[in-house]
Design an enzyme around this catalytic site. Structure first.
Site, PDB file in Angstrom:
ATOM      1  N   TYR A 114       0.941  -1.289   0.166  1.00 24.15           N
ATOM      2  CA  TYR A 114       0.063  -0.117  -0.065  1.00 24.15           C
ATOM      3  C   TYR A 114       0.806   1.255  -0.134  1.00 24.15           C
ATOM      4  CZ  TYR A 114      -4.293   2.666   1.479  1.00 24.15           C
ATOM      5  OH  TYR A 114      -5.226   3.533   1.541  1.00 24.15           O
ATOM      6  N   LYS A 169     -20.215 -20.122 -11.592  1.00 20.22           N
ATOM      7  CA  LYS A 169     -19.277 -19.955 -12.635  1.00 20.22           C
ATOM      8  C   LYS A 169     -17.809 -19.441 -12.245  1.00 20.22           C
ATOM      9  CE  LYS A 169     -22.470 -20.606 -16.240  1.00 20.22           C
ATOM     10  NZ  LYS A 169     -22.288 -21.435 -17.165  1.00 20.22           N
TER      11      LYS A 169
HETATM   12  C1  LIG Z   1     -25.175 -23.633 -18.400  1.00 15.35           C
HETATM   13  C2  LIG Z   1     -25.622 -22.322 -18.783  1.00 15.35           C
HETATM   14  O1  LIG Z   1     -24.792 -21.614 -18.860  1.00 15.35           O
HETATM   15  C3  LIG Z   1     -27.030 -22.012 -18.832  1.00 15.35           C
HETATM   16  O2  LIG Z   1     -27.615 -23.150 -18.585  1.00 15.35           O
HETATM   17  O3  LIG Z   1     -27.137 -20.968 -19.007  1.00 15.35           O
HETATM   18 MG   LIG Z   2     -25.526 -19.701 -18.814  1.00 18.07          MG
END
Ligand SMILES: CC(=O)C(=O)O
Ligand SMILES: [Mg+2]
Ligand SMILES: NC(=O)C1=CN([C@@H]2O[C@H](COP(=O)(O)OP(=O)(O)OC[C@H]3O[C@@H](n4cnc5c(N)ncnc54)[C@H](O)[C@@H]3O)[C@@H](O)[C@H]2O)C=CC1
Length: 471
Positions: A114, A169
């Protein structure tokens, strides 16, 4: 509605007992009578006349939790505070966190990470912005951006409700490819608003993964961002899905001894995923593709206000087949569903050609469940994690971004997508190939390795790699 067996599902009931009015045994009997088996008890709080307990209960049927709640309402001295299950518990407080790479243990560390020392690093990047790739998280970081407008097949459920998918994700990016991904759910569904916001946040990221943005807006958003940013922009529902679908189809065709040029293919759901899958199939040599959406088969005799559908109609269905899903499927070899749960019936499949291939990829509910169709098909696949043959973009996006980040690709182009598809298909050898094994498992470590390797090669060969990674 018939009760679905829950296959050993457990729930956790938090209950409060007024011990002056009732005994724990009363609650236990009510749970047993409602179809639950208590398998663990945790005492959370206790006092002279009050006790709070968490009961882990195995439930026999889908409506058991409701029956338990009703039974408790009639019992004095028992209050049901909360019901959760393992899935909800896994989501408590979110599924990801950010951790420093080194601890800040003293004042010297503090002044390096920092102020004041950090200022020298800032100035170095100011003088040469490309150093952002070497001196910040940018080189390993991907934004997973959604506006919540087409979340799985749940529809337009908005940015808050989209977060669990985007966090998921991000977990997959990290676990499978060591990519630092961050979920960003936008409170706008305006095309210009999304483009401006993604451009504004781009400096901190080495790539943008667009997710669950409905069609046709997703096409313009991706196109514009690809043109206006110098990092890869990839709409996962389009290209990630197309890559995995293509890999799976190559293997299913091989298994059933067919050629893509001859296969009669029906794509149901001409949205983000259906359109991109079709483009990849056409690029791969498919010649007989018919697209079906809610209003029936897309044909070139009709004018569509949706420009992508117009394009679609002009490039498919050369035999001018009319009607709906039933008409499209007569004698078809392959069904590719990217539409909505439960819309494919056994009667449809029985009119398809011999040895039909059925990819029911809608999430979370496929167009048809494998157990309803397995006696009629040569191969069946879904997008779900709880059946064999999971055709899901998770097989693609970790490795494709790993490769793109490692070679600092400016885009993810057609060559890289094709390389990723071939990599996924190649993980299964001819000997291993079978009706229940046309795509590798996401836990097969060779998937990310192979996808990454071939993506780097393709990026280099097509001139979009800006560095060569060390192997
Ligand atoms: C797997 C995916 O990205 C969906 O079903 O929208
Ligand atoms: Mg998707
Ligand atoms: N397995 C996988 O890897 C993936 C699966 N999907 C699934 O595919 C489905 C579509 O996703 P997106 O293309 O992103 O959404 P989208 O909203 O862009 O497109 C969906 C399309 O399906 C059509 N549709 C809906 N109900 C239909 C019906 N009864 N008959 C025919 N067409 C119908 C809609 O009109 C729309 O054109 C979702 O269920 C999603 O979860 C999407 C991406 C990846």
């Amino acid at each position: 509605m018939r009760n679905q067996p829950l296959d050993g599902k457990t729930i956790i009931l938090r209950i409060e007992l007024d011990t002056k009015q009732t005994f724990f045994g009363t609650a236990a009997t009510a749970i047993e009578n409602a179809g639950g088996d208590i398998i663990a008890i945790d005492v959370i709080q206790t006092s002279r006349d009050r006790t709070v307990r968490d009961l882990t209960v195995k439930v026999r049927e889908a409506d058991t939790p409701g029956r338990i709640a009703k039974a408790f309402e009639k019992l004095p001295g028992i209050r049901l505070i909360n019901v959760s299950d393992r899935t909800f518990l896994l989501h408590l407080g979110g599924k990801i966190t950010i951790q420093p790479k080194t601890p800040i243990q003293n004042r010297d560390d503090l002044s390096r990470v920092y102020t004041p020392e950090v200022a020298r690093v800032c100035n170095a990047i100011h003088e040469d912005p490309s150093k952002a790739f070497t001196l910040t998280i940018k080189r390993n970081c991907v934004a997973v951006v959604s506006d919540g407008s087409a979340v799985l097949g749940l529809g337009n459920i908005g940015p808050f409700a989209a977060m669990p998918v985007m966090e998921g994700k991000a977990m997959l990016f990290k676990q499978f490819a060591d990519v630092d991904a961050f979920p960003i759910c936008l409170d706008t569904q305006d095309t210009e608003g999304i483009i401006a916001t993604v451009k504004a946040i781009a400096p901190g990221f080495g790539g943008i993964n667009l997710e669950d943005i409905s069609s046709p807006r997703c096409f313009e958003i991706e196109q514009r961002l690809r043109e206006e940013l110098d990092i890869p922009v990839f709409h996962d529902d389009q290209h990630g899905t197309a890559v995995v679908l293509y890999a799976a189809l190559l293997n299913a065709l091989k298994l059933t001894d067919r050629k893509i040029e001859d296969a009669r293919i029906v794509v149901c759901g001409i949205g983000a995923a259906g359109t991109a899958c079709t483009k990849m199939l056409l690029a791969g040599g498919a010649r007989h593709v018919i697209g079906v959406d809610r209003e029936g088969i897309l044909t070139r005799d009709h004018h569509y206000p949706n420009g992508m559908w117009q394009w679609y109609a002009e490039h498919t269905n050369e035999d001018r087949v009319y009607g709906g899903l039933a008409e499209a499927l007569q004698n078809a070899d392959v069904f590719i569903g990217l539409s909505a749960g439960g819309i494919l019936k056994r009667e449809h499949i029985s009119t398809m050609a011999d040895q039909p291939i059925v990819f029911a990829m809608a999430n979370p509910e496929p167009e048809i469940r494998p157990e309803e169709a397995e006696d009629l098909v040569a191969v069946i696949a879904t997008g779900r994690s709880d059946y064999p043959n999971q055709i899901n973009n998770v097989l693609c996006f970790p490795g494709i971004f790993r490769g793109a980040l490692d070679c600092r690709a400016s885009v993810i182009n057609e060559e890289m997508k094709l390389a990723a598809a071939e990599a996924i298909a190649s993980v299964i050898s001819t000997d291993e190939l079978g009706p229940l094994y046309i795509v590798p498992s996401v836990f097969n470590q060779r998937v990310v390795e192979e996808v990454r390797r071939r993506v780097v090669q393709a990026a280099t060969a097509s001139g979009v790699a800006r560095r060569q990674p060390r192997e």
